[in-house]
Design an enzyme around this catalytic site. Structure first.
Site, mmCIF file in Angstrom:
data_model
loop_
_atom_site.group_PDB
_atom_site.id
_atom_site.type_symbol
_atom_site.label_atom_id
_atom_site.label_comp_id
_atom_site.label_asym_id
_atom_site.label_seq_id
_atom_site.Cartn_x
_atom_site.Cartn_y
_atom_site.Cartn_z
ATOM 1 N N CYS A 42 0.858 -1.123 0.071
ATOM 2 C CA CYS A 42 -0.108 0.077 0.133
ATOM 3 C C CYS A 42 0.775 1.030 -0.097
ATOM 4 O O CYS A 42 0.697 2.175 -0.844
ATOM 5 C CB CYS A 42 -0.987 -0.079 1.136
ATOM 6 S SG CYS A 42 -2.010 1.516 1.280
ATOM 7 N N CYS A 47 -1.451 1.666 -3.154
ATOM 8 C CA CYS A 47 -2.581 2.568 -2.949
ATOM 9 C C CYS A 47 -1.990 4.014 -3.032
ATOM 10 O O CYS A 47 -2.234 4.951 -3.598
ATOM 11 C CB CYS A 47 -3.126 2.537 -1.585
ATOM 12 S SG CYS A 47 -3.540 0.736 -0.997
ATOM 13 N N GLU A 180 -7.460 1.723 -13.110
ATOM 14 C CA GLU A 180 -6.810 2.922 -12.524
ATOM 15 C C GLU A 180 -5.494 3.362 -13.273
ATOM 16 O O GLU A 180 -5.456 4.538 -13.483
ATOM 17 C CB GLU A 180 -6.511 2.525 -10.957
ATOM 18 C CG GLU A 180 -7.569 2.336 -10.051
ATOM 19 C CD GLU A 180 -7.221 1.814 -8.705
ATOM 20 O OE1 GLU A 180 -5.989 1.418 -8.429
ATOM 21 O OE2 GLU A 180 -7.976 2.148 -7.836
ATOM 22 N N HIS A 434 -26.947 21.337 -0.963
ATOM 23 C CA HIS A 434 -27.012 21.946 -2.117
ATOM 24 C C HIS A 434 -26.094 23.097 -2.651
ATOM 25 O O HIS A 434 -25.817 23.788 -1.599
ATOM 26 C CB HIS A 434 -28.385 22.467 -2.452
ATOM 27 C CG HIS A 434 -28.780 22.665 -3.716
ATOM 28 N ND1 HIS A 434 -28.950 21.908 -4.700
ATOM 29 C CD2 HIS A 434 -28.853 24.061 -4.063
ATOM 30 C CE1 HIS A 434 -29.372 22.409 -5.893
ATOM 31 N NE2 HIS A 434 -29.024 23.946 -5.768
ATOM 32 N N GLU A 439 -25.864 15.240 -2.712
ATOM 33 C CA GLU A 439 -27.196 15.287 -2.394
ATOM 34 C C GLU A 439 -28.215 14.507 -2.927
ATOM 35 O O GLU A 439 -29.328 14.322 -2.393
ATOM 36 C CB GLU A 439 -27.800 16.865 -2.617
ATOM 37 C CG GLU A 439 -27.811 17.298 -3.949
ATOM 38 C CD GLU A 439 -28.364 18.785 -4.092
ATOM 39 O OE1 GLU A 439 -29.306 19.069 -3.071
ATOM 40 O OE2 GLU A 439 -27.972 19.549 -4.750
HETATM 41 P P1 NDP Z 1 -8.515 -7.889 -10.135
HETATM 42 O O1 NDP Z 1 -8.713 -9.185 -9.499
HETATM 43 O O2 NDP Z 1 -9.115 -6.826 -9.258
HETATM 44 O O3 NDP Z 1 -8.613 -8.016 -11.578
HETATM 45 C C1 NDP Z 1 -7.938 -8.902 -12.320
HETATM 46 C C2 NDP Z 1 -8.200 -8.601 -13.890
HETATM 47 O O4 NDP Z 1 -7.522 -9.368 -14.882
HETATM 48 C C3 NDP Z 1 -9.572 -8.883 -14.006
HETATM 49 O O5 NDP Z 1 -10.186 -8.140 -15.100
HETATM 50 C C4 NDP Z 1 -9.477 -10.237 -14.751
HETATM 51 O O6 NDP Z 1 -10.544 -10.690 -15.840
HETATM 52 C C5 NDP Z 1 -8.332 -10.025 -15.596
HETATM 53 N N1 NDP Z 1 -7.431 -11.315 -15.546
HETATM 54 C C6 NDP Z 1 -7.161 -12.458 -14.898
HETATM 55 N N2 NDP Z 1 -6.369 -13.339 -15.295
HETATM 56 C C7 NDP Z 1 -6.255 -13.130 -16.538
HETATM 57 C C8 NDP Z 1 -5.677 -13.764 -17.726
HETATM 58 N N3 NDP Z 1 -4.941 -14.893 -17.466
HETATM 59 N N4 NDP Z 1 -5.646 -13.208 -18.917
HETATM 60 C C9 NDP Z 1 -6.285 -11.786 -18.904
HETATM 61 N N5 NDP Z 1 -7.007 -11.404 -18.142
HETATM 62 C C10 NDP Z 1 -7.024 -11.761 -16.783
HETATM 63 O O7 NDP Z 1 -6.899 -7.601 -9.885
HETATM 64 P P2 NDP Z 1 -6.068 -6.140 -9.894
HETATM 65 O O8 NDP Z 1 -4.525 -7.039 -10.183
HETATM 66 O O9 NDP Z 1 -6.566 -5.413 -10.528
HETATM 67 O O10 NDP Z 1 -6.073 -6.128 -8.458
HETATM 68 C C11 NDP Z 1 -5.901 -7.076 -7.262
HETATM 69 C C12 NDP Z 1 -6.773 -6.745 -6.052
HETATM 70 O O11 NDP Z 1 -5.960 -5.809 -5.252
HETATM 71 C C13 NDP Z 1 -8.057 -6.273 -6.378
HETATM 72 O O12 NDP Z 1 -8.880 -7.302 -6.558
HETATM 73 C C14 NDP Z 1 -8.286 -5.530 -4.993
HETATM 74 O O13 NDP Z 1 -8.785 -6.319 -4.000
HETATM 75 C C15 NDP Z 1 -7.004 -4.908 -4.808
HETATM 76 N N6 NDP Z 1 -6.686 -3.493 -4.960
HETATM 77 C C16 NDP Z 1 -7.554 -2.402 -4.633
HETATM 78 C C17 NDP Z 1 -7.643 -1.387 -5.093
HETATM 79 C C18 NDP Z 1 -8.356 -0.259 -4.391
HETATM 80 O O14 NDP Z 1 -9.099 -0.576 -3.246
HETATM 81 N N7 NDP Z 1 -8.645 0.932 -5.148
HETATM 82 C C19 NDP Z 1 -6.684 -0.924 -5.976
HETATM 83 C C20 NDP Z 1 -5.546 -1.654 -6.553
HETATM 84 C C21 NDP Z 1 -5.955 -3.202 -6.162
HETATM 85 P P3 NDP Z 1 -12.091 -11.329 -15.430
HETATM 86 O O15 NDP Z 1 -13.171 -10.330 -14.678
HETATM 87 O O16 NDP Z 1 -12.331 -11.927 -16.393
HETATM 88 O O17 NDP Z 1 -11.524 -12.293 -14.365
#
Ligand code: NDP
Length: 446
Positions: A42, A47, A180, A434, A439
């Protein structure tokens, strides 16, 4: 039996540091080992630096809109080096604060790679320490897809060490990190192509939210391809040819894999210690964060429950209170709000409409989509979405969703109401402020 420490924490990220400090405040002697930098994902590579990059990238739209408000602005050029230097300095400052927090709490910080070496033994780079209780809080790491040419992909970790912002980037994924960074690079002037394998981005979020965000991201200039995979990445000198399942080839200076994260459990000595992990390598824990071994616990992303910093912190805190503070309590994973710092940002608490339909016999859905006031003068084609989901029988608000400026700030407040189990009538009885976007949450009518 005498141990060197009452508690040995492996990993000085959000969960580990909180657990160490709280355990120490309950009188435990505590050590924490960290192989990289204190603060964890983080603070060091997640983050915090990500949000700073997000702030940097938002200026483009503000400069564009400024003229409509009477300003003459001539800021066309962004210097990546200046930004990264400032971000590094802020991360360093926070890292120092984390060090002080630990030393002020009388926690011994040991820099090195730790391993569980026996039932009550941890070794750090060969030196052995005994501990009554061991807490594993080693987090997770980004994974790349199994694509030919994946070795040319960078991950979110690498973004913060780039020498320059790429002119063109391909981002693989449709989750938090992909959305992001798509917004960040787009705002900084990089041409962004985002490739997502499923039919819509942000799986797990409300369908209206997903569709709304995809539409806003496309309007902002991101070339988002859904139901598309990368079939191969080929390097040609300094650029990459990214081959897509659609037959298209996109040329880019960088390719970012944002395709999920995996628990950091390899090489930790867990198997020998008898700590069970699931098929994906995440440590299996009970509601109190206890592993399959009685005196070994795990919190945070390494357990792959709800991978969010505040959740890791609350798990670490509950563990320390339970084991060292004589106050047994489990972390509460219900109604945890979260935000995606895409542009525009998304935030939510509670259930999606689809989850609500599957859970409750009857629900009411309130929704509004409108142009926010700040977009009026620049005639910006920008739409906010807000949505409340109410269980009809009890009138309770069971889900709140938003896509639009400051969604995270707004939903944080709404989350208190949802967590408290307030009803739609309570929302309606609240007077709005407002003129604000927020709101709308208290003026939604069927
Ligand atoms: P996520 O699990 O959110 O997203 C992974 C993405 O990659 C999904 O869209 C998934 O698609 C895709 N994917 C997975 N495997 C493959 C593959 N082999 N080929 C192509 N696409 C693939 O993971 P992130 O890495 O974005 O983030 C990890 C975690 O970290 C988040 O889930 C969250 O919990 C945390 N995080 C939180 C943040 C916040 O609070 N603002 C910011 C960043 C991270 P599909 O949908 O089809 O499975």
């Amino acid at each position: 039996m005498d141990y060197d420490f009452d508690l040995f924490v492996i990993g000085a990220g959000s969960g580990g540091v909180r657990a160490a400090r709280i355990a120490a405040s309950h009188g435990a002697s505590v050590a924490v080992a960290e192989e990289s930098r204190v603060g964890g994902t983080c603070v060091i590579r997640g983050c915090v630096p990500k949000k700073l990059l997000m702030y940097a990238s938002r200026f483009r739209q503000q400069f564009e809109d400024a003229a409509a408000y009477g300003w003459e602005v001539a800021a066309e050029k962004h210097d990546w080096g200046t930004l990264i230097k400032a971000v590094d300095a802020e991360v360093f400052r926070l890292e120092s604060i984390y060090h002080s927090l630990l030393s002020n709490a009388k926690v011994k910080t040991i820099i090195g790679r730790a391993q569980v070496a026996g039932p009550h033994t941890v070794s750090v780079d060969g030196k052995r320490y005994s501990a009554k209780v061991i807490l594993i809080a080693t987090g997770a790491y980004p994974v790349k897809p199994d694509t030919p040419g994946a070795e040319f992909m960078m991950t979110s970790n690498d973004v913060f060490t780039l020498a320059a912002a790429p002119k063109r980037i391909v981002i693989a994924g449709g989750g938090y990190i992909a959305c992001e960074f798509a917004g960040i690079f787009n705002g900084l002037g990089t041409r962004v192509t985002q490739i997502h394998r499923s039919e819509q981005i942000l799986r797990g979020f409300d369908d209206d939210v997903r569709n709304h965000l995809a539409s806003e991201m496309r309007k902002s200039g991101i070339d988002l391809h859904v139901s598309t995979t990368i079939t191969e990445i080929v390097r040609h000198g300094a650029e990459y040819a990214v081959h897509l399942s659609s037959g298209e080839v996109v040329h880019a200076d960088a390719v970012l894999a944002a395709t999920g994260r995996r628990s950091n459990t390899a090489g930790l000595g867990l198997e020998a210690a008898g700590v069970a992990v699931d098929d994906e390598g995440a440590i299996i824990v009970d509601a109190g964060s206890r592993t399959s071994v009685d005196h070994i616990y795990a919190v945070g992303d390494v357990t792959n429950r709800l991978n969010l910093t505040p959740v890791a912190i609350s798990e670490g805190h509950a563990f320390a209170d339970t084991v060292f503070g004589n106050r047994k309590r489990n972390p509460d994973h219900s109604n945890v709000p979260s935000a995606v710092f895409s542009q525009p940002p998304v935030a939510m608490v509670g259930v999606t409409e689809a989850e609500a339909r599957a859970t409750y016999p009857e629900i009411d859905v309130y929704e509004a989509s409108f142009r926010p006031m700040h977009a009026a003068l620049p005639h910006r084609d920008e739409k906010v979405l807000i949505k409340l989901i109410v269980e009809s029988a009890t009138d309770k608000v069971v889900g709140a969703h938003m896509v639009g400026a400051d969604a995270g700030e707004i939903i944080q407040g709404i989350a208190i109401a949802v967590k408290a189990g307030l009803t739609k009538a309570d929302f309606d009885a609240t007077v709005g402020i407002h003129p604000t976007i927020a709101e709308e949450f208290v003026t939604l009518r069927k």
